[in-house]
Design a protein around this motif. Structure first.
Motif, short mmCIF file in Angstrom:
data_model
loop_
_atom_site.label_atom_id
_atom_site.label_comp_id
_atom_site.label_asym_id
_atom_site.label_seq_id
_atom_site.Cartn_x
_atom_site.Cartn_y
_atom_site.Cartn_z
N ALA A 133 32.39 9.90 -0.54
CA ALA A 133 31.25 9.02 -0.78
C ALA A 133 30.02 9.81 -1.19
O ALA A 133 29.26 9.42 -2.09
N ALA A 134 29.78 10.95 -0.54
CA ALA A 134 28.63 11.77 -0.88
C ALA A 134 28.76 12.31 -2.30
O ALA A 134 27.79 12.32 -3.07
N LEU A 135 29.96 12.74 -2.67
CA LEU A 135 30.18 13.29 -4.00
C LEU A 135 29.90 12.23 -5.07
O LEU A 135 29.26 12.51 -6.09
N ALA A 136 30.36 10.99 -4.81
CA ALA A 136 30.12 9.92 -5.79
C ALA A 136 28.63 9.65 -5.96
O ALA A 136 28.13 9.47 -7.08
N ARG A 137 27.90 9.61 -4.85
CA ARG A 137 26.47 9.31 -4.94
C ARG A 137 25.69 10.47 -5.57
O ARG A 137 24.77 10.25 -6.36
N LEU A 138 26.08 11.68 -5.24
CA LEU A 138 25.41 12.84 -5.84
C LEU A 138 25.68 12.90 -7.34
O LEU A 138 24.75 13.17 -8.13
N ARG A 139 26.89 12.65 -7.74
CA ARG A 139 27.20 12.68 -9.17
C ARG A 139 26.45 11.58 -9.92
O ARG A 139 26.00 11.79 -11.05
N ALA A 140 26.31 10.41 -9.29
CA ALA A 140 25.54 9.33 -9.91
C ALA A 140 24.08 9.75 -10.09
O ALA A 140 23.46 9.47 -11.12
N TYR A 157 18.00 11.18 -18.56
CA TYR A 157 16.59 11.26 -18.94
C TYR A 157 16.15 12.68 -19.29
O TYR A 157 14.96 12.93 -19.47
N GLN A 158 17.13 13.58 -19.37
CA GLN A 158 16.90 14.96 -19.79
C GLN A 158 15.88 15.66 -18.89
O GLN A 158 15.01 16.41 -19.36
N TRP A 159 16.02 15.42 -17.58
CA TRP A 159 15.18 16.10 -16.61
C TRP A 159 15.95 17.30 -16.04
O TRP A 159 17.07 17.13 -15.53
N PRO A 160 15.41 18.49 -16.10
CA PRO A 160 16.08 19.63 -15.47
C PRO A 160 16.28 19.36 -13.98
O PRO A 160 15.42 18.79 -13.31
N LEU A 161 17.43 19.76 -13.46
CA LEU A 161 17.74 19.50 -12.05
C LEU A 161 18.36 20.74 -11.42
O LEU A 161 19.40 21.21 -11.88
N GLU A 162 17.72 21.23 -10.38
CA GLU A 162 18.22 22.37 -9.63
C GLU A 162 18.47 22.05 -8.17
O GLU A 162 19.33 22.65 -7.53
N GLY A 163 17.70 21.10 -7.59
CA GLY A 163 17.74 20.89 -6.15
C GLY A 163 18.07 19.48 -5.72
O GLY A 163 17.86 18.50 -6.46
N PHE A 164 18.59 19.38 -4.52
CA PHE A 164 18.84 18.10 -3.85
C PHE A 164 18.28 18.19 -2.44
O PHE A 164 18.49 19.19 -1.73
N VAL A 165 17.54 17.16 -2.03
CA VAL A 165 17.05 17.05 -0.66
C VAL A 165 17.51 15.71 -0.11
O VAL A 165 17.24 14.66 -0.69
N ALA A 177 30.46 18.36 -0.34
CA ALA A 177 30.25 17.83 -1.69
C ALA A 177 29.29 18.72 -2.48
O ALA A 177 29.50 19.01 -3.66
N LEU A 178 28.21 19.15 -1.83
CA LEU A 178 27.22 19.98 -2.52
C LEU A 178 27.80 21.30 -3.00
O LEU A 178 27.36 21.86 -4.00
N ARG A 179 28.80 21.80 -2.29
CA ARG A 179 29.41 23.07 -2.69
C ARG A 179 30.18 22.94 -4.00
O ARG A 179 30.53 23.95 -4.62
N GLN A 180 30.45 21.71 -4.44
CA GLN A 180 31.25 21.48 -5.65
C GLN A 180 30.40 21.16 -6.88
O GLN A 180 30.94 20.95 -7.97
N LEU A 181 29.09 21.13 -6.72
CA LEU A 181 28.23 20.62 -7.79
C LEU A 181 27.34 21.71 -8.37
O LEU A 181 27.04 22.70 -7.70
N PRO A 182 26.87 21.52 -9.61
CA PRO A 182 26.04 22.54 -10.27
C PRO A 182 24.57 22.45 -9.85
O PRO A 182 23.67 22.27 -10.68
N LEU A 183 24.32 22.56 -8.55
CA LEU A 183 22.97 22.55 -8.01
C LEU A 183 22.66 23.91 -7.39
O LEU A 183 23.56 24.59 -6.89
#
Length: 263
Positions: free
Chosen positions: A118-125, A133-141, A154-160
């Protein structure tokens, strides 16, 4: 357990101004404060953006708000993914601890109980929204800084590049902790605001030599002159003390790796 890296890694002491819960609904709260900060000069900010705040503020339906965020990116600010809905809409808690965290401590711990799937689906969305919207993204809080073990996986699998809690930033995917003390208020009532100021004043004195201090603002802080003025005065004071304002990702990029003493 991985020990936090020492904070004394940059040539100058820094401050990170972070706006939480950024959404079309909360922008009217923040706008006067942001204008006051802009009047101080070039003070970069980190905006924690919620893609669909409380299921009622989807970014798709607010082109003017998106254009405002576009302008902030052009100005040098950072946009961070801050949950997706910023509300805990999961099934009722069964364990007393979970009930306390989800219904007493906060009602907005969206990622507190999510499974990895569920976390992976929401993070990917959320990532897809930033890409659209072509916004650079490095972080998640995570909202309220609450994350389940499934969310961490989930966060360990994503390009963050990083996530954070109240006192640390964590480099991903390893979750390497870096000390980054933060001031934050509970401003929902007068007595909470008074207590928050006492605690924050003490912490600021304790952290005078800290290489970085985070200022973690929330929309409710902006609705009361006492708390709003505290944040502006504190920002001004830290700038006068010589602290360099930076975004989270720029501060992380500025850290120098400690030199090994091994031969």
């Amino acid at each position: 357990m991985v020990e936090p890296r020492p904070m004394s890694m940059t040539a100058q002491s820094s401050l990170l101004l972070v706006l939480h819960d950024v959404a079309p609904q909360t922008w009217p709260d923040y706008q006067p404060f942001v204008e006051a900060v802009d009047a101080l000069g070039q003070v970069p900010m980190t905006w924690l953006v919620v893609p669909d705040f409380h299921h009622a503020n989807a970014l798709d339906g607010h082109p003017g708000f998106r254009r405002m965020l576009d302008s902030r990116v052009e100005r040098g600010d950072e946009l961070v993914l801050h949950g997706y809905y910023h509300c805990d809409d999961g099934p009722p808690a069964l364990h007393p601890k979970d009930w306390f965290m989800r219904r007493v401590y906060t009602h907005e711990g969206e990622f507190y109980g999510l499974s990895e799937e569920a976390a992976l689906a929401r993070l990917r969305a959320g990532i897809e929204i930033f890409q659209r919207y072509q916004w650079p993204l490095e972080g998640f809080v995570a909202p309220a800084w609450l994350m389940s073990e499934g969310t961490r996986q989930a966060l360990r699998q994503l390009p963050l590049s990083y996530t954070s809690d109240t006192q640390h930033l964590y480099r991903l995917p390893e979750f390497t902790p870096i000390d980054a003390p933060g001031l934050v208020w509970s401003a929902r009532s007068a007595w909470r605001r008074g207590l928050s100021k006492v605690i924050s004043d003490r912490r600021e004195q304790r952290w005078r030599q800290a290489p970085v201090i985070r200022l973690g603002l929330h929309p409710v802080d902006m609705r009361h002159g006492f708390s709003r003025n505290y944040w502006l005065r504190t920002l001004e004071r830290l700038l006068e003390d010589g602290r360099v304002p930076m975004t989270k990702i720029d501060w992380l990029a500025s850290l120098r790796q400690p030199v090994s003493s091994a031969a």
